[in-house]
Design an enzyme around this catalytic site. Sequence first.
Site, short mmCIF file in Angstrom:
data_model
loop_
_atom_site.label_atom_id
_atom_site.label_comp_id
_atom_site.label_asym_id
_atom_site.label_seq_id
_atom_site.Cartn_x
_atom_site.Cartn_y
_atom_site.Cartn_z
N ALA A 83 0.83 -1.23 0.00
CA ALA A 83 -0.09 -0.09 -0.11
C ALA A 83 0.79 1.09 0.16
CB ALA A 83 -0.81 -0.03 1.27
N GLY A 121 -0.31 -4.61 0.28
CA GLY A 121 -1.26 -4.69 -0.33
C GLY A 121 -1.25 -5.19 -1.75
N GLU A 124 -2.06 -8.85 -1.32
CA GLU A 124 -3.67 -9.01 -1.13
C GLU A 124 -4.18 -8.74 -2.54
OE1 GLU A 124 -4.15 -7.31 3.45
OE2 GLU A 124 -3.52 -5.76 1.95
N GLU A 179 3.49 -5.90 6.83
CA GLU A 179 2.92 -4.88 7.59
C GLU A 179 3.46 -4.84 9.09
OE1 GLU A 179 -0.07 -5.94 4.29
OE2 GLU A 179 1.39 -7.00 5.55
#
Length: 259
Positions: free
Chosen positions: A67, A110, A113, A133
């Site tokens: 992210a 992310g 993901e 993370e």
Amino acid sequence: MSAPTNLIVGEPTKGVLTITLNRPEALNALNTKLLEELADLLQEVESNADVRAVVITGSRKAFAAGADVREMATLDAVGVLKDPRVDHWKRITAFKKPIIAAVNGFCLGGGCELAMHADILIAGEEAKFGQPEIKLGIMPGAGGTQRLLRSVGKSMAMQMVLTGEPISAQQAMDSGLISEITIPEATLERAQAVATQIARHAPIAVEMAKDSLLKAFDTDLASGLVYERKAFTLLAATEDRNEGINAFLEKRKPLFKGC
């Protein structure tokens, strides 16, 4: 929708649409704008009969490195609660047509993901998959804990999430996260070939088969079997089902029309 600025979108070829994540300055980190553009695009092509499967890829260096941490740093608890990316992720999840991820380089946070939102993952031999993370004092928040455990099992998922260390393409293959490993130069071509093969089949049957497979994630076996049987029965009402059977009996290639 207006032309996306964080995606490169090809023309549908043989029923396959190729989408390239395009934030090279940030290793394709998934900011809000990129996710919004991707969700908008998928929503738009949902009803496009010329698109029967989608390939999502990044660069040789990174599928997506995570992210956008700089963007994340601006959010407090209320900002996280009302984060529009939650809706974008939901719309990506809801896409009914098959998605094949062609992964090279970093596929982290992310990015991992997003790759797990795909139905089939094909990776170059140098790809790295991870959920780092925890190293930032946070945890996966876009399905990383849930999809990863269902893909690789408890022990590997715990190791990846709690240590934050990535795994290699071979480890990802051995754990069931990806289906194939290629040389990096061939990853996209192979993903497009798989997508093209899927696109040849009856669109409604493909959609219902994908839906039934995903149902297995959130239901027990007995309920899943009932769901599968209902889907199988409904396909008997389609013209493509009759075309497929007749073509087999007549020893010819079927011509599926999506009806």
